[in-house]
Every structure is written in C-alpha cells, then in structure tokens.
Design a protein around this motif. Structure first.
Motif, PDB file in Angstrom:
ATOM      1  N   CYS A 104      13.433   5.635  -3.824  1.00 43.18           N
ATOM      2  CA  CYS A 104      14.214   6.321  -2.786  1.00 43.18           C
ATOM      3  C   CYS A 104      14.843   7.594  -3.341  1.00 43.18           C
ATOM      4  O   CYS A 104      15.172   7.666  -4.530  1.00 43.18           O
ATOM      5  N   GLU A 131       2.884   9.593  -2.027  1.00 47.29           N
ATOM      6  CA  GLU A 131       3.838   9.069  -1.054  1.00 47.29           C
ATOM      7  C   GLU A 131       3.599   7.579  -0.817  1.00 47.29           C
ATOM      8  O   GLU A 131       4.548   6.809  -0.651  1.00 47.29           O
ATOM      9  N   CYS A 146      16.836   5.503   0.870  1.00 43.58           N
ATOM     10  CA  CYS A 146      15.648   5.471   1.722  1.00 43.58           C
ATOM     11  C   CYS A 146      16.058   5.502   3.189  1.00 43.58           C
ATOM     12  O   CYS A 146      17.205   5.196   3.539  1.00 43.58           O
ATOM     13  N   LYS A 149       9.568   6.415   7.998  1.00 39.57           N
ATOM     14  CA  LYS A 149       8.514   6.494   6.974  1.00 39.57           C
ATOM     15  C   LYS A 149       7.786   5.165   6.781  1.00 39.57           C
ATOM     16  O   LYS A 149       7.310   4.867   5.682  1.00 39.57           O
ATOM     17  N   ASP A 150       7.713   4.374   7.832  1.00 35.18           N
ATOM     18  CA  ASP A 150       7.014   3.074   7.824  1.00 35.18           C
ATOM     19  C   ASP A 150       7.656   2.061   6.868  1.00 35.18           C
ATOM     20  O   ASP A 150       7.071   1.004   6.596  1.00 35.18           O
ATOM     21  N   GLU A 151       8.846   2.376   6.382  1.00 33.20           N
ATOM     22  CA  GLU A 151       9.514   1.455   5.466  1.00 33.20           C
ATOM     23  C   GLU A 151       9.872   0.126   6.128  1.00 33.20           C
ATOM     24  O   GLU A 151       9.732  -0.939   5.494  1.00 33.20           O
ATOM     25  N   ARG A 200       5.128   5.834  -3.722  1.00 35.25           N
ATOM     26  CA  ARG A 200       6.592   5.830  -3.591  1.00 35.25           C
ATOM     27  C   ARG A 200       7.049   4.703  -2.685  1.00 35.25           C
ATOM     28  O   ARG A 200       7.994   3.966  -3.000  1.00 35.25           O
ATOM     29  N   LYS A 201       6.352   4.565  -1.560  1.00 38.48           N
ATOM     30  CA  LYS A 201       6.727   3.516  -0.616  1.00 38.48           C
ATOM     31  C   LYS A 201       6.500   2.132  -1.207  1.00 38.48           C
ATOM     32  O   LYS A 201       7.350   1.239  -1.085  1.00 38.48           O
ATOM     33  N   THR A 202       5.358   1.930  -1.820  1.00 38.26           N
ATOM     34  CA  THR A 202       5.065   0.597  -2.346  1.00 38.26           C
ATOM     35  C   THR A 202       6.009   0.219  -3.480  1.00 38.26           C
ATOM     36  O   THR A 202       6.370  -0.953  -3.630  1.00 38.26           O
ATOM     37  N   GLY A 249      10.628  -1.550  -1.248  1.00 34.90           N
ATOM     38  CA  GLY A 249       9.193  -1.361  -1.465  1.00 34.90           C
ATOM     39  C   GLY A 249       8.389  -2.522  -0.945  1.00 34.90           C
ATOM     40  O   GLY A 249       8.912  -3.481  -0.380  1.00 34.90           O
TER      41      GLY A 249
END
Length: 546
Positions: free
Chosen positions: A136, A127, A141, A98-100, A130-132, A148
């Motif tokens: 999780c 979304e 995550c 997810k690019d985390e 959520r990532k920034t 983040g």
C-alpha cells in the motif's frame, strides 16, 4: 502309545490334513493386500468473475459464498480454485477500490489458486504484484486493512523476455485425501491481442498445451499424483450449462484444440476466458467452465484410486441465484463497506434517458445500438479536443448494456459498467486505403471465440455481401455520405487499446500524428449529458450485409 505306532501316525496325518486349510486361510488373511476404497474429490471453480461482488440476479459474492459453503458442508475432500480474470474490467464498486475488496473476498472464501487471466494484466504486471502482495502507498490502500491476496496467481506460460524466467509460479501442490495434487495454471497465449501493449511490455506468452505438457515430468518427479489444469482459455458453446451426456455437440474454439493436445496426465481442464457455462468431455476428459461474473459455480467430482488414477469424473454447474439463496452475512457486510466507500462517485447523475441501448448485434447488421452510441460520443469528444473525421470503438471494450429504468437517472456507475477499462482516447491519421483494409479485416472469416468487429460513428457506413461459394465483397464505403477516397487522409479517434493494434488491428499501429485527447468514459458521460438527441440516431444499419 509309541509315536511310531500305526494309529498314532494315522491321527497325526489326519490332524495335519484338517488344520492345513485353516492355517492357509489364516495366512491369506494376513498377507493379502487390502483394497483401498475410492477417493471422492470435489473441485469447485469460478472464472471471469471480473470484480462482480455486488448483488445481482445471478451472482454476487455474498450469494456465491452461500452456495459454495452449502456444497462444501457435504464434501469431506474439496478445494476452490479459479480460471482467471477474477479482477479487471470490474464494476465501479470494485474498480474504484482497485479491485482490492474482490481479492480480499476471494481470499476469505478460501480460494486456493487461480490461473492468471488477461484482464489481471490491464494495468501491468507490477500493479498485479502490488495487489497480490498487499503493498500500500503511504496513505494506505483504497480498501482499508487490505493485506493482499492469500492465493497465488499461476502463469506457467508467461515469461520475462529479458531473463527467460517465469514471472509468476507455474503451479501449487496440495495434499488432499492422502494424495498430492498439482494445480497448474496458464493464461491465454492471445494475451498480446487483447491487452494494451504497454501493460505487457517485456512479457512473452507461450502456447498453453505445449507449456503444460512440458511440465508433466517435473510435476511427477515432485510427487504429484493428480494434475489439474487451470486454463484461461476456453470454448464457445450454444448448449445448456449442464450436459448430462457430456457430449456437448457444437463445442468449438481454442479450448477444444488445447484439450485435444493436452497430455493425458492431466485429470481435468478447468477453463475460462470465453464466458461460457458448460460441462463437457473431450476424449473422455472433463473440460468445464462457470460462465462469468459469479453467476455459476462449477463442481467437478473426481473419483480416484489410491494412486490418483481417475475412475470416474462428473461435473455440475450450479446457478448462483439471488431469488433462491440468502446472502452470507459476512460477505454481505463486505459488499456494504465497498458500496459506502464508493457511493459518491457511483451516484453522480449523468442524464435522464427515454430508451436504453444494447451491445449485441443482430443480422443483417454488424453494428449495435450501444456500439453506435459509444462511437458517436468519441467522435463528438474528439471534435471538441483537436478534431477527427471518424470514431471507432471495439466491441469487446463494451462490457454491459445501457439499461434505462423509468424514473431513474443514468449515473456514472451505469456508464462505467459499459466502459470499465479506463482507456484513453487517441486521435491518429491513416489513409483511405488503410481504412478500407481495416474495414475488410472486420469481415469473414473472423477469429473464433471473441468479438473483432469495430463499431463506427454515424458518418461512416459500409455494406458487404457474400454469395455462396464466393469470397466476401465490400459493396460500398461512405464517409459523410461520400465514397471513401483511398488517397485521402482521415483522422480517426479510438481508444488506446484499439489504436495500439488490439484485436489484431495492426493497421492502426501505422497511424500518424498520434494525440491523446482524454478518457473514453468522459466522452460518453459528456455526450449523454449535453446532447438530448444522442439516443435518436443510434439504430443499427451503419454496417450491413446485403
């Protein structure tokens, strides 16, 4: 001797005359304002990184870190920023997580802020938030320990249609070298044309230059002395990555128009979106871009006076080459962790192929070998899952060539690199007249700055021509070897981005009897693995200029 004696008066007058210039000189030393030396500020920037953390001939986060840190060591006043699309449409090593890992790596690299890019919205704004924020699920995550993004996404021109308010911050302020600097970000106003509609439902995108210009009084009132525009929109350029003259002849596109309309208060424009590398000046102001995928790192060096006025501006695009740089150990370790977590999924074998396929078109053809392969796979898949007459795919959805290495099987990772969006295939029905209008929409004049040509399955062919000084003519359209029937219905299969009218293909929004039939990547994997002849019928020639 009396004080009024002539000799006494003479010496008193003489002393006054001698001392007066010295006193005046001393007074001048005390009251004359000191001239402050100019301030040197380096702004390092990337754009369109698209999660390319893995090692590659040009780019890779470990090599980018090395080049950036080497330059940082030489610059007392420096900052690192982005111009959007840092995630989204990413290779599997980042996308499966997810690019985390990409967000973590860029934060560890000291990114201060970035403009929002259209691909950051591929899975919707919630979304992205959520990532920034580093939120999780209960299981944790996908990237262990993910906290983040430590930097903000900026989108001054993206508004919630219900409230009229901005969804993301418009700018950040930073104090550097005694100056207050505002970094202001905007995303391309064309986002609705290049993102699946459901992902941006309820959002409005305003003009970039108008938005930035309207913010100038507010920024100055807040004390900003230097304004830096981070714009996820750019120009097209056929020249070198570095133009010493900054003239950049032939530079064109929306980025140029934005630059010409932008308030002079902005000291520099850091651009993106078009995947170009350039260092140019428009009306004397720098506009730069660092290509894509971390293959370049831009340094813009501003010489400023104590009030933030630009005295000089220079820029250099530095190549991030694996062959001449050692990887940064800490970031190399991060990549190794991501590789280990995704190894099984990435390594799944698909097929052994004798030849590859290229996504680029070459005149007089408008189709590419890879575009043909993808369209064929989607038609074959649709015929197995409900039926279709024609397969269509957008050129912009094909993100990498299919490269064949002798002795190595094509893996799931190779296929994912070609189609990394996770799009769903949609079957729909349109009339022959609508299909003809759709094909006509692909022909000149075309929108500058991006691909709009649909790639077509093997059973659809058309030719077109244009004599000097005349309009475009569609000479012939055939389906399964027969002329297109404007009164007949045709069942079309395309990815959901195309089916929902992306790339200004609003005709497909009129399609009837819609049905979702499966992921686009599954269609390509199945076609390559089950059909040994898949590569034998993809040579260009389906779309041809006479």
């Amino acid at each position: 001797m009396p004080s009024n004696h002539p000799i006494t008066r003479f010496w008193r007058a003489a002393l006054h005359v001698a001392v007066l210039p010295v006193m005046l000189a001393l007074a001048g030393c005390v009251t004359a304002p000191a001239v402050a030396p100019p301030i040197e500020l380096s702004i390092f920037s990337i754009n369109d990184f698209h999660g390319h953390i893995q090692p590659q001939p040009a780019g890779g986060i470990a090599y980018l870190a090395t080049v950036l840190n080497q330059l940082r060591d030489k610059r007392p006043h420096q900052v690192f920023v982005g111009a959007g699309d840092l995630i989204g449409a990413s290779p599997q090593m980042s996308a499966l997580l997810k690019d985390e890992p990409t967000l973590s790596a860029l934060g560890e690299l000291g990114l201060v802020a970035t403009a929002l890019g259209n691909h950051e919205l591929d899975h919707g704004v919630q979304e992205l938030l959520r990532k920034t924020h580093g939120e999780c699920p209960s299981k944790g995550c996908d990237w262990p320990g993910f906290k983040g993004a430590t930097f903000p996404y900026l989108a001054a021109n993206m508004f919630d249609t219900a409230t009229g308010k901005r969804v993301l911050p418009s700018h950040v302020m930073k104090h550097m070298a005694g100056l207050k600097i505002a970094f202001v970000g905007v995303v391309t106003r064309d986002t609705p044309k290049v993102v699946v509609p459901r992902s941006i439902a309820g959002l409005r995108f305003a003009d970039e230059a108008d938005t930035l210009n309207a913010l100038v009084p507010e920024l100055h009132a807040a004390g900003a002395q230097v304004l830096v525009a981070l714009i996820h929109e750019g120009a097209m350029y056929d020249g070198a990555a570095n133009d010493p003259s900054y003239a950049c002849p032939g530079l064109k596109g929306r980025g140029v128009d934005i630059a010409k309309r932008l308030d002079p208060a902005y000291a520099i424009i850091i651009s993106g979106h078009t995947h170009q590398a350039y260092t140019c000046k428009i009306n004397g102001r720098l506009m730069v871009q660092a290509g894509s995928y971390g293959g370049w790192l831009t340094e813009s060096r501003l010489t400023l006076d104590a009030n933030g006025k630009v005295l000089d501006a220079q820029a250099t695009n530095y190549p991030v080459l694996q062959g001449v740089n050692a990887p940064n150990p800490a970031f190399a370790a991060l990549v190794q962790r991501a590789a280990a977590l995704t190894l099984v999924a990435r390594s799944q074998p698909v097929a052994t192929l004798k030849r590859g396929a290229n996504r680029q078109v070459a005149a007089p053809y408008g189709d590419s070998s890879l575009g043909n392969l993808v369209a064929d796979s989607q038609l074959a898949y649709a015929k197995k899952h409900g039926g279709a007459d024609i397969g269509l795919t957008n050129s912009g959805g094909i993100r990498a060539d299919l490269v064949v290495v002798p002795g190595r099987m094509i893996t799931h990772s190779d296929v994912f690199a070609i189609q990394p969006f996770g799009n769903e295939l949609i079957a729909l029905t349109i009339s022959g007249a609508q299909l003809k209008a759709l094909i006509r929409r692909q022909l000149p004049p075309r929108r500058e700055g991006g691909p709009t040509t649909l790639q077509v399955s093997n059973n659809l062919r058309y030719q077109w021509s244009q004599a000097p000084g005349t309009g475009v003519v569609l000479d012939a359209i055939t389906v399964d070897g027969k002329p297109l029937d404007p009164y007949r219905d045709y069942r079309i299969v395309a990815n959901n981005f195309t089916a929902e009218g992306g790339d200004e293909l609003s005709i497909l929004r009129q399609g009837r009897d819609r049905a979702a039939i499966g992921p686009d990547i599954d269609a390509l994997v199945e076609w390559l693995s089950d059909n040994p002849a898949a590569m034998d019928q993809i040579d260009s020639g389906r779309i041809q200029r006479n």
